[in-house]
Design a protein around this motif. Structure first.
Motif, mmCIF file in Angstrom:
data_model
loop_
_atom_site.group_PDB
_atom_site.id
_atom_site.type_symbol
_atom_site.label_atom_id
_atom_site.label_comp_id
_atom_site.label_asym_id
_atom_site.label_seq_id
_atom_site.Cartn_x
_atom_site.Cartn_y
_atom_site.Cartn_z
ATOM 1 N N ILE A 163 -8.135 6.416 -1.992
ATOM 2 C CA ILE A 163 -7.945 5.086 -1.358
ATOM 3 C C ILE A 163 -8.232 3.886 -2.203
ATOM 4 O O ILE A 163 -7.475 2.965 -2.331
ATOM 5 N N PRO A 164 -9.479 4.077 -2.955
ATOM 6 C CA PRO A 164 -9.749 2.980 -3.870
ATOM 7 C C PRO A 164 -8.603 2.736 -4.963
ATOM 8 O O PRO A 164 -8.336 1.679 -5.356
ATOM 9 N N LEU A 165 -8.013 3.820 -5.395
ATOM 10 C CA LEU A 165 -7.043 3.750 -6.325
ATOM 11 C C LEU A 165 -5.650 3.015 -5.696
ATOM 12 O O LEU A 165 -5.175 2.068 -6.563
ATOM 13 N N VAL A 166 -5.261 3.677 -4.699
ATOM 14 C CA VAL A 166 -4.316 2.877 -3.932
ATOM 15 C C VAL A 166 -4.467 1.647 -3.494
ATOM 16 O O VAL A 166 -3.608 0.761 -4.078
ATOM 17 N N ALA A 167 -5.728 0.976 -3.256
ATOM 18 C CA ALA A 167 -5.910 -0.379 -2.942
ATOM 19 C C ALA A 167 -5.835 -1.325 -4.305
ATOM 20 O O ALA A 167 -5.117 -2.390 -4.090
ATOM 21 N N ALA A 168 -6.302 -0.770 -5.338
ATOM 22 C CA ALA A 168 -6.580 -1.472 -6.703
ATOM 23 C C ALA A 168 -4.836 -1.731 -6.998
ATOM 24 O O ALA A 168 -4.466 -2.667 -7.146
ATOM 25 N N GLU A 211 3.783 5.658 -5.620
ATOM 26 C CA GLU A 211 3.613 5.623 -7.166
ATOM 27 C C GLU A 211 2.719 6.556 -7.660
ATOM 28 O O GLU A 211 2.748 7.239 -8.743
ATOM 29 N N LEU A 212 1.498 6.306 -7.109
ATOM 30 C CA LEU A 212 0.327 7.281 -7.598
ATOM 31 C C LEU A 212 0.757 8.953 -7.313
ATOM 32 O O LEU A 212 0.208 9.497 -8.016
ATOM 33 N N LEU A 213 1.166 9.169 -6.293
ATOM 34 C CA LEU A 213 1.652 10.242 -6.128
ATOM 35 C C LEU A 213 2.723 11.001 -7.212
ATOM 36 O O LEU A 213 2.242 12.070 -7.361
ATOM 37 N N GLU A 214 3.417 10.038 -7.541
ATOM 38 C CA GLU A 214 4.279 10.433 -8.683
ATOM 39 C C GLU A 214 3.733 10.573 -9.872
ATOM 40 O O GLU A 214 4.004 11.413 -10.788
ATOM 41 N N GLU A 215 2.839 9.794 -9.947
ATOM 42 C CA GLU A 215 1.889 9.566 -11.399
ATOM 43 C C GLU A 215 0.764 10.413 -11.566
ATOM 44 O O GLU A 215 0.499 11.288 -12.674
ATOM 45 N N ILE A 216 0.101 10.838 -10.506
ATOM 46 C CA ILE A 216 -1.203 11.589 -10.729
ATOM 47 C C ILE A 216 -1.295 12.555 -9.646
ATOM 48 O O ILE A 216 -2.163 13.431 -9.986
ATOM 49 N N GLY A 217 -0.571 12.879 -8.656
ATOM 50 C CA GLY A 217 -0.490 13.723 -7.672
ATOM 51 C C GLY A 217 -1.626 13.542 -6.614
ATOM 52 O O GLY A 217 -2.435 12.709 -6.647
ATOM 53 N N TYR A 218 -1.316 14.580 -5.571
ATOM 54 C CA TYR A 218 -2.153 14.206 -4.302
ATOM 55 C C TYR A 218 -3.704 14.420 -4.729
ATOM 56 O O TYR A 218 -4.493 13.603 -4.034
ATOM 57 N N GLY A 219 -4.069 15.200 -5.199
ATOM 58 C CA GLY A 219 -5.506 15.756 -5.661
ATOM 59 C C GLY A 219 -6.425 14.445 -6.217
ATOM 60 O O GLY A 219 -7.307 14.151 -5.564
ATOM 61 N N ARG A 220 -5.718 13.937 -7.028
ATOM 62 C CA ARG A 220 -6.314 12.782 -7.774
ATOM 63 C C ARG A 220 -6.081 11.515 -7.050
ATOM 64 O O ARG A 220 -6.927 10.472 -7.326
ATOM 65 N N LEU A 221 -5.277 11.437 -6.119
ATOM 66 C CA LEU A 221 -5.109 9.934 -5.284
ATOM 67 C C LEU A 221 -6.376 9.748 -4.391
ATOM 68 O O LEU A 221 -6.700 10.640 -3.750
ATOM 69 N N VAL A 264 0.893 -1.260 -0.042
ATOM 70 C CA VAL A 264 0.069 0.004 0.091
ATOM 71 C C VAL A 264 0.922 1.352 0.010
ATOM 72 O O VAL A 264 0.687 2.163 -0.526
ATOM 73 N N LEU A 265 1.857 1.201 0.744
ATOM 74 C CA LEU A 265 2.849 2.461 0.903
ATOM 75 C C LEU A 265 3.631 2.603 -0.621
ATOM 76 O O LEU A 265 3.693 3.799 -1.000
ATOM 77 N N ARG A 266 4.171 1.625 -0.964
ATOM 78 C CA ARG A 266 4.711 1.478 -2.423
ATOM 79 C C ARG A 266 3.754 2.243 -3.401
ATOM 80 O O ARG A 266 4.162 2.878 -4.401
ATOM 81 N N ALA A 267 2.253 1.593 -3.454
ATOM 82 C CA ALA A 267 1.463 2.059 -4.433
ATOM 83 C C ALA A 267 1.087 3.544 -4.199
ATOM 84 O O ALA A 267 1.099 4.371 -5.119
ATOM 85 N N ALA A 306 -2.164 -1.979 -5.163
ATOM 86 C CA ALA A 306 -1.629 -2.512 -4.283
ATOM 87 C C ALA A 306 -2.103 -3.984 -4.158
ATOM 88 O O ALA A 306 -1.458 -4.837 -3.473
ATOM 89 N N GLY A 307 -3.080 -4.335 -4.972
ATOM 90 C CA GLY A 307 -3.798 -5.500 -4.842
ATOM 91 C C GLY A 307 -4.608 -5.825 -3.747
ATOM 92 O O GLY A 307 -4.607 -7.101 -2.919
ATOM 93 N N SER A 308 -5.177 -4.780 -3.123
ATOM 94 C CA SER A 308 -5.620 -5.057 -1.752
ATOM 95 C C SER A 308 -7.309 -4.437 -1.608
ATOM 96 O O SER A 308 -7.610 -4.342 -3.010
ATOM 97 N N THR A 309 -7.750 -3.982 -0.878
ATOM 98 C CA THR A 309 -9.133 -3.720 -0.800
ATOM 99 C C THR A 309 -9.186 -2.376 -0.182
ATOM 100 O O THR A 309 -8.409 -2.300 1.133
ATOM 101 N N PRO A 310 -10.237 -1.419 -0.259
ATOM 102 C CA PRO A 310 -10.344 -0.238 0.522
ATOM 103 C C PRO A 310 -10.495 -0.673 2.031
ATOM 104 O O PRO A 310 -9.907 0.117 2.717
ATOM 105 N N PRO A 311 -11.451 -1.471 2.329
ATOM 106 C CA PRO A 311 -11.649 -1.502 3.718
ATOM 107 C C PRO A 311 -10.068 -1.825 4.517
ATOM 108 O O PRO A 311 -9.735 -1.680 5.747
#
Length: 216
Positions: free
Chosen positions: A61-66, A49-59, A43-46, A68-73
């Motif tokens: 939790i569901p995007l991070v979970a996806a 990666e997303l901060l570098e790719e799309i920035g804070y505003g568009r990041l 999750v931290l790695r994902a 990372a291969g995890s789930t939002p909960p």
């Protein structure tokens, strides 16, 4: 606000949490299933990666979970808010080691400035910083709590260095490590925000100015 870690703040001295908090959280976790560090790391790695790719505003939790291969909960159980997740991802907490401050005060200041430049120049941190600055004021007390997890041991080690330098006549007495860190971090952030050329000449000049203020 954040000091500087992994580098990601090249000081490599942040402890994961204060002793009392470790004991309390350790007891809480023992009552349930142990956390899977592989999920945490993914999750931290994902997030980075997303901060570098799309920035804070568009990041999100569901995007991070996806990613990372995890789930939002599963993510929310670990980090209740996006702010807390981004903070830990951008300013990680490596194992405690010796603070690399030795010799004269000027050399120590240069080390701190160089580490700060490395930290705040990192793409993920650069992306996270503006978003965190915009949202943290809406969560009173959160910044201090997050900061305390990472920086208490760093401040203590730096304060010891400054007090020792003062006792040996190499620095003024009564210098607060937190003030010094704020001064260095603020100087670096302002320079980067104003698109200064933060090269060796800039580091030398900033080091000299701050070190003179610390001198006895």
């Amino acid at each position: 606000m954040p000091l500087w870690s992994d580098i990601r703040y090249d000081l490599n001295v942040m402890q994961s949490i204060s002793g009392s908090e470790q004991h309390r959280h350790g007891r809480a976790r023992s009552r349930g299933r142990p956390r899977d560090r592989r999920i945490d790391d993914a999750v931290l790695r994902a997030t980075v990666e997303l901060l570098e790719e799309i920035g804070y505003g568009r990041l999100t939790i569901p995007l991070v979970a996806a990613r990372a291969g995890s789930t939002p909960p599963a993510v929310y159980r670990r980090w209740p808010t996006k702010i807390e997740l981004v903070y830990e991802a951008a300013f990680p907490t490596p194992p405690s080691t010796e603070l690399p401050l030795t010799g004269d005060v000027e050399s120590a200041v240069r080390t701190l400035i160089q580490a700060s430049v490395a930290l705040f120049s990192a793409p993920a941190v650069h992306s996270a910083w503006s978003g965190l600055m915009a949202e943290l004021p809406s969560e009173p007390g959160l910044s201090a709590r997050l900061l305390g997890r990472q920086q208490d041991s760093t401040y203590l080690l730096l304060q010891h260095f400054l007090d020792e330098a003062a006792a040996e006549g190499r620095a003024q007495e009564g210098i607060d490590a937190r003030v010094l860190v704020d001064m260095i971090g603020g100087t670096v952030l302002m320079a980067l925000a104003n698109e200064r050329t933060v090269d060796d000449a800039w580091i030398d000049q900033s080091t000299a100015l701050i070190a003179r203020g610390l001198a006895r």
